[in-house]
Design a protein around this motif. Structure first.
Motif, PDB file in Angstrom:
ATOM      1  N   LYS A 199      -6.065  10.274  63.176  1.00 15.41           N
ATOM      2  CA  LYS A 199      -5.558   8.909  63.321  1.00 15.41           C
ATOM      3  C   LYS A 199      -4.053   8.881  63.049  1.00 15.41           C
ATOM      4  O   LYS A 199      -3.289   8.210  63.749  1.00 15.41           O
ATOM      5  N   THR A 200      -3.616   9.635  62.045  1.00 19.81           N
ATOM      6  CA  THR A 200      -2.191   9.735  61.741  1.00 19.81           C
ATOM      7  C   THR A 200      -1.437  10.395  62.887  1.00 19.81           C
ATOM      8  O   THR A 200      -0.338   9.971  63.257  1.00 19.81           O
ATOM      9  N   ILE A 201      -2.032  11.435  63.483  1.00 25.98           N
ATOM     10  CA  ILE A 201      -1.391  12.124  64.609  1.00 25.98           C
ATOM     11  C   ILE A 201      -1.146  11.158  65.764  1.00 25.98           C
ATOM     12  O   ILE A 201      -0.091  11.202  66.410  1.00 25.98           O
ATOM     13  N   ARG A 202      -2.091  10.270  66.020  1.00 27.69           N
ATOM     14  CA  ARG A 202      -1.908   9.311  67.125  1.00 27.69           C
ATOM     15  C   ARG A 202      -0.701   8.408  66.873  1.00 27.69           C
ATOM     16  O   ARG A 202       0.047   8.079  67.806  1.00 27.69           O
ATOM     17  N   ARG A 203      -0.498   7.999  65.627  1.00 33.77           N
ATOM     18  CA  ARG A 203       0.673   7.171  65.301  1.00 33.77           C
ATOM     19  C   ARG A 203       1.962   7.987  65.436  1.00 33.77           C
ATOM     20  O   ARG A 203       2.986   7.478  65.903  1.00 33.77           O
ATOM     21  N   ILE A 204       1.899   9.256  65.015  1.00 37.32           N
ATOM     22  CA  ILE A 204       3.074  10.128  65.112  1.00 37.32           C
ATOM     23  C   ILE A 204       3.477  10.308  66.576  1.00 37.32           C
ATOM     24  O   ILE A 204       4.661  10.226  66.925  1.00 37.32           O
ATOM     25  N   ILE A 205       2.504  10.569  67.446  1.00 44.21           N
ATOM     26  CA  ILE A 205       2.782  10.739  68.876  1.00 44.21           C
ATOM     27  C   ILE A 205       3.464   9.495  69.432  1.00 44.21           C
ATOM     28  O   ILE A 205       4.480   9.578  70.134  1.00 44.21           O
ATOM     29  N   ARG A 206       2.896   8.348  69.110  1.00 38.54           N
ATOM     30  CA  ARG A 206       3.445   7.076  69.619  1.00 38.54           C
ATOM     31  C   ARG A 206       4.893   6.872  69.180  1.00 38.54           C
ATOM     32  O   ARG A 206       5.781   6.629  70.010  1.00 38.54           O
ATOM     33  N   ASP A 207       5.146   6.994  67.880  1.00 38.87           N
ATOM     34  CA  ASP A 207       6.483   6.682  67.364  1.00 38.87           C
ATOM     35  C   ASP A 207       7.503   7.759  67.711  1.00 38.87           C
ATOM     36  O   ASP A 207       8.680   7.460  67.947  1.00 38.87           O
ATOM     37  N   CYS A 208       7.068   9.006  67.764  1.00 42.52           N
ATOM     38  CA  CYS A 208       7.978  10.088  68.140  1.00 42.52           C
ATOM     39  C   CYS A 208       8.413   9.930  69.589  1.00 42.52           C
ATOM     40  O   CYS A 208       9.612  10.014  69.905  1.00 42.52           O
ATOM     41  N   ASN A 209       7.459   9.678  70.472  1.00 39.29           N
ATOM     42  CA  ASN A 209       7.806   9.530  71.895  1.00 39.29           C
ATOM     43  C   ASN A 209       8.663   8.290  72.138  1.00 39.29           C
ATOM     44  O   ASN A 209       9.562   8.304  72.991  1.00 39.29           O
ATOM     45  N   ASP A 210       8.402   7.217  71.396  1.00 39.06           N
ATOM     46  CA  ASP A 210       9.246   6.018  71.512  1.00 39.06           C
ATOM     47  C   ASP A 210      10.686   6.340  71.140  1.00 39.06           C
ATOM     48  O   ASP A 210      11.636   5.919  71.818  1.00 39.06           O
ATOM     49  N   GLU A 211      10.852   7.093  70.082  1.00 39.35           N
ATOM     50  CA  GLU A 211      12.197   7.465  69.618  1.00 39.35           C
ATOM     51  C   GLU A 211      12.912   8.330  70.655  1.00 39.35           C
ATOM     52  O   GLU A 211      14.108   8.152  70.907  1.00 39.35           O
ATOM     53  N   VAL A 212      12.178   9.275  71.256  1.00 42.04           N
ATOM     54  CA  VAL A 212      12.768  10.146  72.274  1.00 42.04           C
ATOM     55  C   VAL A 212      13.182   9.339  73.498  1.00 42.04           C
ATOM     56  O   VAL A 212      14.285   9.510  74.040  1.00 42.04           O
ATOM     57  N   LEU A 213      12.305   8.445  73.958  1.00 43.98           N
ATOM     58  CA  LEU A 213      12.578   7.677  75.173  1.00 43.98           C
ATOM     59  C   LEU A 213      13.753   6.724  74.997  1.00 43.98           C
ATOM     60  O   LEU A 213      14.466   6.412  75.961  1.00 43.98           O
ATOM     61  N   HIS A 249      -0.986  14.276  74.117  1.00 42.88           N
ATOM     62  CA  HIS A 249      -2.111  13.962  73.237  1.00 42.88           C
ATOM     63  C   HIS A 249      -2.616  15.262  72.629  1.00 42.88           C
ATOM     64  O   HIS A 249      -2.844  16.246  73.327  1.00 42.88           O
ATOM     65  N   PHE A 250      -2.764  15.297  71.300  1.00 42.63           N
ATOM     66  CA  PHE A 250      -3.296  16.492  70.648  1.00 42.63           C
ATOM     67  C   PHE A 250      -4.015  16.080  69.370  1.00 42.63           C
ATOM     68  O   PHE A 250      -3.928  14.918  68.926  1.00 42.63           O
ATOM     69  N   SER A 251      -4.732  17.020  68.784  1.00 44.23           N
ATOM     70  CA  SER A 251      -5.497  16.766  67.564  1.00 44.23           C
ATOM     71  C   SER A 251      -5.201  17.854  66.547  1.00 44.23           C
ATOM     72  O   SER A 251      -4.426  18.779  66.804  1.00 44.23           O
ATOM     73  N   CYS A 252      -5.838  17.767  65.399  1.00 47.19           N
ATOM     74  CA  CYS A 252      -5.666  18.793  64.362  1.00 47.19           C
ATOM     75  C   CYS A 252      -6.014  20.175  64.904  1.00 47.19           C
ATOM     76  O   CYS A 252      -5.310  21.152  64.631  1.00 47.19           O
ATOM     77  N   HIS A 253      -7.100  20.254  65.663  1.00 43.21           N
ATOM     78  CA  HIS A 253      -7.524  21.557  66.166  1.00 43.21           C
ATOM     79  C   HIS A 253      -6.515  22.115  67.162  1.00 43.21           C
ATOM     80  O   HIS A 253      -6.404  23.334  67.314  1.00 43.21           O
ATOM     81  N   SER A 254      -5.769  21.240  67.832  1.00 49.29           N
ATOM     82  CA  SER A 254      -4.744  21.696  68.765  1.00 49.29           C
ATOM     83  C   SER A 254      -3.666  22.490  68.034  1.00 49.29           C
ATOM     84  O   SER A 254      -3.049  23.395  68.617  1.00 49.29           O
ATOM     85  N   LEU A 255      -3.437  22.164  66.761  1.00 43.70           N
ATOM     86  CA  LEU A 255      -2.418  22.876  65.990  1.00 43.70           C
ATOM     87  C   LEU A 255      -2.885  24.292  65.669  1.00 43.70           C
ATOM     88  O   LEU A 255      -2.074  25.217  65.580  1.00 43.70           O
ATOM     89  N   ARG A 256      -4.185  24.481  65.491  1.00 44.73           N
ATOM     90  CA  ARG A 256      -4.740  25.833  65.326  1.00 44.73           C
ATOM     91  C   ARG A 256      -4.519  26.628  66.617  1.00 44.73           C
ATOM     92  O   ARG A 256      -4.156  27.806  66.583  1.00 44.73           O
ATOM     93  N   HIS A 257      -4.718  25.963  67.744  1.00 48.30           N
ATOM     94  CA  HIS A 257      -4.510  26.615  69.036  1.00 48.30           C
ATOM     95  C   HIS A 257      -3.025  26.892  69.263  1.00 48.30           C
ATOM     96  O   HIS A 257      -2.658  27.881  69.898  1.00 48.30           O
ATOM     97  N   THR A 258      -2.181  26.013  68.733  1.00 47.83           N
ATOM     98  CA  THR A 258      -0.737  26.208  68.840  1.00 47.83           C
ATOM     99  C   THR A 258      -0.321  27.495  68.138  1.00 47.83           C
ATOM    100  O   THR A 258       0.455  28.301  68.676  1.00 47.83           O
ATOM    101  N   PHE A 259      -0.825  27.698  66.922  1.00 49.90           N
ATOM    102  CA  PHE A 259      -0.509  28.912  66.170  1.00 49.90           C
ATOM    103  C   PHE A 259      -0.994  30.155  66.922  1.00 49.90           C
ATOM    104  O   PHE A 259      -0.290  31.171  66.994  1.00 49.90           O
ATOM    105  N   THR A 260      -2.186  30.066  67.485  1.00 46.78           N
ATOM    106  CA  THR A 260      -2.733  31.195  68.250  1.00 46.78           C
ATOM    107  C   THR A 260      -1.838  31.509  69.450  1.00 46.78           C
ATOM    108  O   THR A 260      -1.587  32.681  69.773  1.00 46.78           O
ATOM    109  N   THR A 261      -1.353  30.460  70.120  1.00 42.72           N
ATOM    110  CA  THR A 261      -0.470  30.644  71.268  1.00 42.72           C
ATOM    111  C   THR A 261       0.821  31.343  70.864  1.00 42.72           C
ATOM    112  O   THR A 261       1.297  32.257  71.552  1.00 42.72           O
ATOM    113  N   ARG A 262       1.393  30.925  69.715  1.00 36.51           N
ATOM    114  CA  ARG A 262       2.628  31.571  69.248  1.00 36.51           C
ATOM    115  C   ARG A 262       2.386  33.049  68.946  1.00 36.51           C
ATOM    116  O   ARG A 262       3.237  33.888  69.220  1.00 36.51           O
ATOM    117  N   MET A 263       1.217  33.381  68.395  1.00 39.50           N
ATOM    118  CA  MET A 263       0.910  34.789  68.119  1.00 39.50           C
ATOM    119  C   MET A 263       0.817  35.581  69.418  1.00 39.50           C
ATOM    120  O   MET A 263       1.302  36.710  69.503  1.00 39.50           O
TER     121      MET A 263
END
Length: 436
Positions: A326-340, A352-366
């Motif tokens: 739920k916090t991530i959804r607010r972060i996405i909204r406000d971050c993108n508003d600031e960028v735009l 759009h991403f979730s907590c599990h997406s961050l695990r996948h993000t780390f795997t991608t970087r590896m």
């Protein structure tokens, strides 16, 4: 056969009745038999012909080893038996199975008799979940997982001959063509945007440590939220994963009431591991400690004897996946508003991403960094290396596609002296980029 001198029983039409058959006063018929434990059972029919068809079915069941006395057992009754006998499951997995069954199967479908259940009934039920209730493929998959196990038990215990749910889910997915968004990690620019936004934003900066740890370790949500200060060695730069925090919101009347937490051991032995800290991960832990000291946060929460959790909310309680997403959804909204608002051309935005997406993000970087596949498996806590290999294959496929897109542009260069020099310069620039 009747003994000598014994009168054969007949119905009103003078038809001789077999043992166990009887015509009732209203003209209908019933058949009675006794099972192996001495319990009597009855079947009924409006005509003798229909009654004998049912008798033949019972006799065939007996010859095939099917329990004739189980013809009236419901799916719900078998599920309750399955719950009593099931062993070897983690409690959170078992609770989720019960929740899925009680929510979607028990109210209606579960009342059907196991002996009458056909493949078409299961298919109709899954179609109802997809079309009428609008469930996602992953949810129906979870329902199928438990229902299939219950029906397998029914086959093993000779209640039915075959499992009517076999291959039904596969057929459902093929016919409905579920639109499932392929899970992916954040790109490097997206990752940098997220962490920079959290680090520098006056409202969200206290969220930086927990999400930075997720990005830089690939830990599962329950592993991150369950971390204690004694589980990390800041001097050696090591995180010891030895348990996971599980959150229940099923409100099961037969167990604890309401929402609650439990601490469990990792799902598999591979889940017990040590993860090295990257520099910014160590910094994130130090920032979290500093922040909690600054606001005077008291760490009072105790769960199954575990205390001193690292990541706590402002009330001193632990986090769970739902609240973090739920916090991530607010972060996405406000971050993108600031960028735009900056009005840049083709800006990087958070998807759009979730907590599990961050695990996948780390795997991608590896994968991008060329980390050894066995090191990746150990770091992520995968029991089966095929899980790691599947992720690795997906990521490297995307990387190859990106690289060949550039190669395609290189080959499309004009074959003139001027064009050749331009193409060559592009190639040199790309080579410098890849080398860097």
């Amino acid at each position: 056969m009747a003994g000598k001198g014994q009168t054969k029983r007949k119905d009103k039409d003078r038809i001789v009745l077999k043992k166990g058959e009887c015509q009732r006063s209203n003209g209908t018929y019933h058949f009675c038999w006794t099972d192996k434990i001495g319990k009597r059972h009855f079947i009924y029919a409006p005509t003798l012909e229909e009654l004998r068809e049912k008798e033949a079915a019972i006799e065939k069941d007996k010859l095939d080893g099917i329990k004739a006395e189980a013809r009236y057992v419901t799916i719900n009754e078998l599920f309750d038996l399955w719950c009593q006998l099931k062993r070897g499951l983690k409690n959170n997995t078992f609770e989720n199975y019960k929740y899925m069954y009680n929510t979607f199967v028990r109210p209606n479908f579960g009342k059907l008799r196991i002996s009458t259940l056909k493949k078409s009934d299961v298919k109709r039920f899954y179609n109802h979940l997809a079309d009428e209730r609008g469930l996602q493929a992953s949810t129906i998959d979870s329902v199928h997982t438990v229902l299939h196990q219950v029906l397998n038990m029914a086959v093993d215990d000779n209640y039915i001959r075959n499992n009517p749910s076999e291959n039904v889910l596969k057929e459902l997915k093929q016919s409905h063509v579920f639109k499932t968004e392929k899970r992916r990690g954040l790109t490097k620019p997206e990752q940098e945007l997220l962490l920079d936004f959290l680090r520098n934003h006056h409202i969200y900066n206290h969220w930086y440590p927990i999400f930075a740890v997720m990005v830089g370790t690939g830990l599962r949500v329950g592993e991150v939220t369950g971390l204690r200060w004694c589980d990390i060695d800041l001097e050696e730069g090591i995180i010891d994963i030895n348990h996971t925090l599980v959150y229940y919101d099923h409100r099961d009347p037969n167990s604890k009431q309401g929402c609650y937490f439990n601490v469990h051991t990792p799902k598999t032995e591979a889940g017990k591991r040590q993860v090295p800290m990257l520099g910014f991960v160590k910094e994130a832990f130090l920032l979290e400690r500093e922040y909690q000291q600054l606001i005077g946060l008291e760490r009072k929460v105790t769960i199954d004897g575990y205390t001193d959790f690292i990541f706590l909310n402002r009330d001193g309680g632990t986090f769970y996946q739902g609240s973090l997403n739920k916090t991530i959804r607010r972060i996405i909204r406000d971050c993108n508003d600031e960028v735009l608002q900056k009005g840049e051309e083709n800006p990087v935005l958070l998807p759009h991403f979730s907590c599990h997406s961050l695990r996948h993000t780390f795997t991608t970087r590896m994968c991008e960094a060329g980390v050894n596949i066995k090191v990746m498996q150990d770091t992520l806590g995968h029991a089966d290396i095929s899980t790691t290999l599947n992720i690795y294959a997906d990521v490297t496929r995307e990387l190859k596609r990106e690289e060949f897109a550039g190669l395609d542009s290189f080959f499309k260069g004009e074959v003139t002296s001027e064009g050749t020099s331009k193409t060559a310069e592009k190639g040199k620039k790309r080579s410098r980029k890849l080398t860097a």
